[in-house]
Enzyme design. Sequence first.
Site, short mmCIF file in Angstrom:
data_model
loop_
_atom_site.label_atom_id
_atom_site.label_comp_id
_atom_site.label_asym_id
_atom_site.label_seq_id
_atom_site.Cartn_x
_atom_site.Cartn_y
_atom_site.Cartn_z
N SER A 124 0.94 -1.34 0.07
CA SER A 124 -0.08 -0.08 -0.12
C SER A 124 0.90 1.30 0.05
O SER A 124 1.65 1.41 -0.83
CB SER A 124 -1.00 0.07 1.24
OG SER A 124 -2.02 0.81 1.22
N ASP A 192 -9.27 -4.66 -5.68
CA ASP A 192 -8.50 -3.81 -4.60
C ASP A 192 -8.61 -2.42 -5.29
O ASP A 192 -8.07 -1.83 -6.17
CB ASP A 192 -7.08 -4.26 -4.56
CG ASP A 192 -6.70 -3.27 -3.63
OD1 ASP A 192 -7.01 -2.23 -3.07
OD2 ASP A 192 -5.26 -3.61 -3.09
N HIS A 205 -7.96 -5.39 -0.45
CA HIS A 205 -6.85 -4.73 -0.28
C HIS A 205 -6.26 -5.13 1.39
O HIS A 205 -5.17 -5.05 1.44
CB HIS A 205 -7.11 -3.15 0.20
CG HIS A 205 -5.89 -2.35 0.17
ND1 HIS A 205 -5.07 -2.31 -0.81
CD2 HIS A 205 -5.23 -1.64 1.17
CE1 HIS A 205 -3.90 -1.48 -0.56
NE2 HIS A 205 -4.07 -0.78 0.79
#
Length: 223
Positions: A124, A192, A205
């Site tokens: 991320s 995602d 995610h």
Amino acid sequence: MRIRLCLAALSLAGGAGLATLSAPSATATTTTAATNAAAACTDVEVVSARGTFEPGTLGFIVGDPVFSALKKKVTGKSLSSYAVDYPANLSLTSAAQGNRDLVNHVQSQAAACPNQRFVLVGYSQGANVVDNSIGISSAGAVVGSPIVATLPAAVEPKVAAVLLFGNPIRALGKSVTGTYQSRTLDICAKGDPVCERGGGDTGAHLSYRDNADEAATFAAGRL
């Protein structure tokens, strides 16, 4: 230990979600014995940049499980780890701070341990940190930033693998190209919203622990 996972919406450009994690018995601060000063030399060091507010030593969802899986796959070599020291929050300078810390640390390690190789891991916002550090700008991506430091050419051959998960630049239609492309595994779970433009499955995610073994296999094959 009960772990509570929640998703906080972050709306940028095309719209995307950002993983926000909290744990009753863990904090979102970086915990590692290493600092920018060179640590003891090992054959391989896993350098991990966690996601936004992600608990865990290297990262509960990605860093910790990947490091654990890699230890099982790599035999005859010593492994160590380093958690990139950065806020991993929503500030505009967060990813840039991680970018600088990662580059400074790897340079210090490479100078002190000439035979050490590196596996870079980013999840991320942490993927933004790694992207920037290998010369791929995350500016304009969710919790991204302009590049403030890059790994020098002398260090590049020491990077055995780059493992990216939920990489926000992919929602911009970008990916890792050039020098590091063949050494990069960039995983985006279907739906995602952080890495897939138009994705709507926020739970995707948080699913990347499922890819730890795949990523460790990829890295082990390049060590």
